[in-house]
Design a protein around this motif. Structure first.
Motif, PDB file in Angstrom:
ATOM      1  N   VAL A  37       0.875  -1.171   0.000  1.00 58.63           N
ATOM      2  CA  VAL A  37       0.000   0.000   0.000  1.00 58.63           C
ATOM      3  C   VAL A  37       0.915   1.224   0.000  1.00 58.63           C
ATOM      4  CG1 VAL A  37      -1.692   1.332   1.341  1.00 58.63           C
ATOM      5  CG2 VAL A  37      -1.876  -1.167   1.227  1.00 58.63           C
ATOM      6  N   LEU A  45      -4.432   6.918   0.978  1.00 60.26           N
ATOM      7  CA  LEU A  45      -3.851   5.594   0.815  1.00 60.26           C
ATOM      8  C   LEU A  45      -4.259   4.987  -0.520  1.00 60.26           C
ATOM      9  CD1 LEU A  45      -4.728   4.398   4.412  1.00 60.26           C
ATOM     10  CD2 LEU A  45      -2.458   5.064   3.600  1.00 60.26           C
ATOM     11  N   TRP A  47      -3.904   1.219  -2.528  1.00 62.63           N
ATOM     12  CA  TRP A  47      -3.451  -0.162  -2.610  1.00 62.63           C
ATOM     13  C   TRP A  47      -2.715  -0.369  -3.931  1.00 62.63           C
ATOM     14  CZ3 TRP A  47      -5.229  -3.678  -6.319  1.00 62.63           C
ATOM     15  CH2 TRP A  47      -4.721  -4.979  -6.177  1.00 62.63           C
ATOM     16  N   VAL A  50      -1.332  -7.262  -4.497  1.00 62.67           N
ATOM     17  CA  VAL A  50      -1.471  -8.357  -3.536  1.00 62.67           C
ATOM     18  C   VAL A  50      -0.833  -9.611  -4.103  1.00 62.67           C
ATOM     19  CG1 VAL A  50      -3.805  -8.941  -4.380  1.00 62.67           C
ATOM     20  CG2 VAL A  50      -3.062  -9.718  -2.109  1.00 62.67           C
ATOM     21  N   TYR A  52      -1.156 -13.471  -3.182  1.00 61.55           N
ATOM     22  CA  TYR A  52      -1.900 -14.423  -2.373  1.00 61.55           C
ATOM     23  C   TYR A  52      -1.009 -15.594  -1.966  1.00 61.55           C
ATOM     24  CZ  TYR A  52      -6.190 -11.994  -3.788  1.00 61.55           C
ATOM     25  OH  TYR A  52      -7.176 -11.051  -3.984  1.00 61.55           O
ATOM     26  N   VAL A  58      -2.443  -9.787  -8.011  1.00 61.25           N
ATOM     27  CA  VAL A  58      -3.274  -8.744  -8.618  1.00 61.25           C
ATOM     28  C   VAL A  58      -2.566  -7.406  -8.413  1.00 61.25           C
ATOM     29  CG1 VAL A  58      -5.534  -7.613  -8.662  1.00 61.25           C
ATOM     30  CG2 VAL A  58      -5.381 -10.048  -8.101  1.00 61.25           C
ATOM     31  N   ASP A  61      -4.395  -0.861 -11.403  1.00 62.53           N
ATOM     32  CA  ASP A  61      -4.213  -0.443 -12.795  1.00 62.53           C
ATOM     33  C   ASP A  61      -3.069   0.564 -12.939  1.00 62.53           C
ATOM     34  OD1 ASP A  61      -7.764  -0.462 -13.717  1.00 62.53           O
ATOM     35  OD2 ASP A  61      -6.263  -2.069 -13.601  1.00 62.53           O
ATOM     36  N   TYR A  94       4.157   0.915   2.054  1.00 62.21           N
ATOM     37  CA  TYR A  94       3.953   0.068   3.217  1.00 62.21           C
ATOM     38  C   TYR A  94       3.742  -1.382   2.787  1.00 62.21           C
ATOM     39  CZ  TYR A  94       2.745   4.382   5.774  1.00 62.21           C
ATOM     40  OH  TYR A  94       2.746   5.633   6.363  1.00 62.21           O
ATOM     41  N   ASP A  98      -2.472  -9.100   4.544  1.00 65.44           N
ATOM     42  CA  ASP A  98      -3.728  -8.890   3.830  1.00 65.44           C
ATOM     43  C   ASP A  98      -4.703 -10.015   4.150  1.00 65.44           C
ATOM     44  OD1 ASP A  98      -5.785  -8.770   1.913  1.00 65.44           O
ATOM     45  OD2 ASP A  98      -4.460  -7.907   0.404  1.00 65.44           O
ATOM     46  N   GLY A 100      -7.886  -9.401   3.480  1.00 71.23           N
ATOM     47  CA  GLY A 100      -8.971  -8.649   2.880  1.00 71.23           C
ATOM     48  C   GLY A 100      -8.747  -7.205   3.304  1.00 71.23           C
ATOM     49  N   PHE A 101      -8.856  -6.984   4.609  1.00 72.18           N
ATOM     50  CA  PHE A 101      -8.355  -5.701   5.102  1.00 72.18           C
ATOM     51  C   PHE A 101      -6.900  -5.910   5.541  1.00 72.18           C
ATOM     52  CE2 PHE A 101      -8.245  -6.206   9.746  1.00 72.18           C
ATOM     53  CZ  PHE A 101      -8.981  -7.361   9.927  1.00 72.18           C
ATOM     54  N   PHE A 102      -6.243  -4.791   5.916  1.00 67.36           N
ATOM     55  CA  PHE A 102      -4.808  -4.836   6.167  1.00 67.36           C
ATOM     56  C   PHE A 102      -4.566  -4.749   7.661  1.00 67.36           C
ATOM     57  CE2 PHE A 102      -4.690  -4.750   1.805  1.00 67.36           C
ATOM     58  CZ  PHE A 102      -5.238  -3.603   1.257  1.00 67.36           C
ATOM     59  N   ASP A 103      -4.246  -5.876   8.287  1.00 62.23           N
ATOM     60  CA  ASP A 103      -4.251  -5.875   9.745  1.00 62.23           C
ATOM     61  C   ASP A 103      -2.913  -5.599  10.397  1.00 62.23           C
ATOM     62  OD1 ASP A 103      -4.420  -9.467  10.522  1.00 62.23           O
ATOM     63  OD2 ASP A 103      -3.339  -8.362   8.959  1.00 62.23           O
ATOM     64  N   TRP A 105       0.928  -3.563   9.669  1.00 64.14           N
ATOM     65  CA  TRP A 105       1.624  -2.640   8.781  1.00 64.14           C
ATOM     66  C   TRP A 105       3.082  -2.490   9.210  1.00 64.14           C
ATOM     67  CZ3 TRP A 105      -1.082   1.073   5.364  1.00 64.14           C
ATOM     68  CH2 TRP A 105      -2.457   0.835   5.275  1.00 64.14           C
TER      69      TRP A 105
ATOM     70  N   TYR B  36      -9.889   2.598   8.976  1.00 68.92           N
ATOM     71  CA  TYR B  36      -8.556   2.811   9.523  1.00 68.92           C
ATOM     72  C   TYR B  36      -8.470   4.205  10.120  1.00 68.92           C
ATOM     73  CZ  TYR B  36      -7.426  -1.111   6.484  1.00 68.92           C
ATOM     74  OH  TYR B  36      -7.406  -2.335   5.861  1.00 68.92           O
ATOM     75  N   PRO B  46      -5.825  -0.336  11.721  1.00 71.18           N
ATOM     76  CA  PRO B  46      -7.202  -0.793  11.486  1.00 71.18           C
ATOM     77  C   PRO B  46      -8.057  -0.653  12.743  1.00 71.18           C
ATOM     78  CG  PRO B  46      -5.715  -2.666  11.669  1.00 71.18           C
ATOM     79  CD  PRO B  46      -4.855  -1.451  11.724  1.00 71.18           C
ATOM     80  N   GLN B  89     -12.146   1.256   3.470  1.00 68.62           N
ATOM     81  CA  GLN B  89     -11.518   0.406   2.455  1.00 68.62           C
ATOM     82  C   GLN B  89     -12.416  -0.792   2.191  1.00 68.62           C
ATOM     83  OE1 GLN B  89      -8.806  -2.463   3.718  1.00 68.62           O
ATOM     84  NE2 GLN B  89      -9.033  -3.399   1.707  1.00 68.62           N
ATOM     85  N   TYR B  91     -13.021  -4.612   0.482  1.00 67.67           N
ATOM     86  CA  TYR B  91     -12.212  -5.780   0.133  1.00 67.67           C
ATOM     87  C   TYR B  91     -13.090  -6.912  -0.399  1.00 67.67           C
ATOM     88  CZ  TYR B  91     -13.222  -6.938   5.116  1.00 67.67           C
ATOM     89  OH  TYR B  91     -13.800  -7.163   6.344  1.00 67.67           O
ATOM     90  N   ARG B  96      -9.583  -3.751  -3.614  1.00 73.88           N
ATOM     91  CA  ARG B  96      -9.052  -3.164  -2.401  1.00 73.88           C
ATOM     92  C   ARG B  96      -8.932  -1.652  -2.598  1.00 73.88           C
ATOM     93  NH1 ARG B  96      -8.682  -8.109  -1.872  1.00 73.88           N
ATOM     94  NH2 ARG B  96      -7.547  -9.333  -0.326  1.00 73.88           N
ATOM     95  N   PHE B  98      -9.563   2.335  -1.332  1.00 75.45           N
ATOM     96  CA  PHE B  98      -9.722   3.211  -0.180  1.00 75.45           C
ATOM     97  C   PHE B  98     -10.612   4.395  -0.528  1.00 75.45           C
ATOM     98  CE2 PHE B  98      -6.733   1.650   2.955  1.00 75.45           C
ATOM     99  CZ  PHE B  98      -5.772   0.968   2.228  1.00 75.45           C
TER     100      PHE B  98
END
Lengths: 115, 107
Positions: A37, A45, A47, A50, A52, A58, A61, A94, A98, A100-103, A105, B36, B46, B89, B91, B96, B98
């Motif tokens: 991110v 912010l 993103w 990712v 996986y 992914v 763009d 950063y 991941d 899904g959310f970013f827990d 950092w 966040y 978060p 955000q 997901y 993803r 924001f």
């Protein structure tokens, strides 16, 4: 405890390349989804990409075709190769876990693109 | 791509006030939404995931709600330490995105 440390940022000229690294401890990078991110100066912010746990990738763009995310299981490290850099890529990058959310950092590494 | 529209972009409220921030998704995201908090010069943290689940250690004055496309972050009683920028955000699937952030200040 999860710990993420990003390195590799710096001042780079437009069109240049860098490799950003994210050394992880307290968990296994390859068993988790990991993202990058970024945050441009004074802005919000964004993103970036990712990777996986199953190896699927992914990209946003805005970086597709220029950035490459990867990992090294032996080093428990996540990478972001950033090529063909533009002024608008200037940001704090950063590394995040991941779910899904970013827990979790990291503290971030600063990339400045300028001539 | 899913677009997240967050409002307001900034607000000023008094200590003890109830503060509400909203986020609207361009399509239904089935509760796949996080909030966040980013204090000045700090790393984002978060607060809420799955639209309404409080992250461990987050004070109970923070709450989230919503479904489909519309979501809300509420601070029930604003405290001085809540001065920060707040981001939503989504997901859902591989998306993803924001929101643009809401800067919260004390009046």
């Amino acid at each position: 405890e999860v710990h993420l440390v990003e390195t590799g940022g710096g001042l780079i000229q437009p069109g240049g390349s860098l490799i950003l690294s994210c050394a992880a401890s307290g968990f296994t990078v390859s068993s988790n989804h990991m993202s990058w991110v970024r945050q441009a100066p004074g802005t919000g912010l964004e993103w970036v990409s990712v990777l996986y746990s199953d190896g699927n990738i992914v990209y946003a763009d805005s970086v597709k075709g220029r950035f490459t995310i990867s990992r090294d299981s032996s080093k428990n490290t996540l990478y972001l190769q950033v090529n063909s850099l533009r002024a608008e890529d200037t940001a704090v990058y950063y590394c995040v876990t991941d779910v899904g959310f970013f827990d979790s950092w990291g503290q971030g590494t600063v990339v400045t693109v300028s001539s | 791509d899913i677009q997240m529209t967050q409002s307001p972009s900034s607000l000023s409220a008094s200590v003890g006030d109830r503060v509400t921030i909203t986020c609207r998704a361009s399509q239904a995201i089935a509760g796949s939404l996080a909030w966040y908090q980013q204090k000045p010069g700090k790393v984002p943290k978060p607060l809420i995931y799955a639209a309404s689940a409080l992250q461990s250690g987050v004070p109970s004055r923070f709450s989230g709600s919503g479904s489909e496309t519309d979501y809300t972050l509420t601070i029930s009683s604003l405290q001085p330490e809540d001065v920060a920028t707040y981001y939503c955000q989504d997901y859902k699937g591989a998306s993803r995105s924001f929101g643009r952030g809401t800067k919260v200040e004390i009046k």
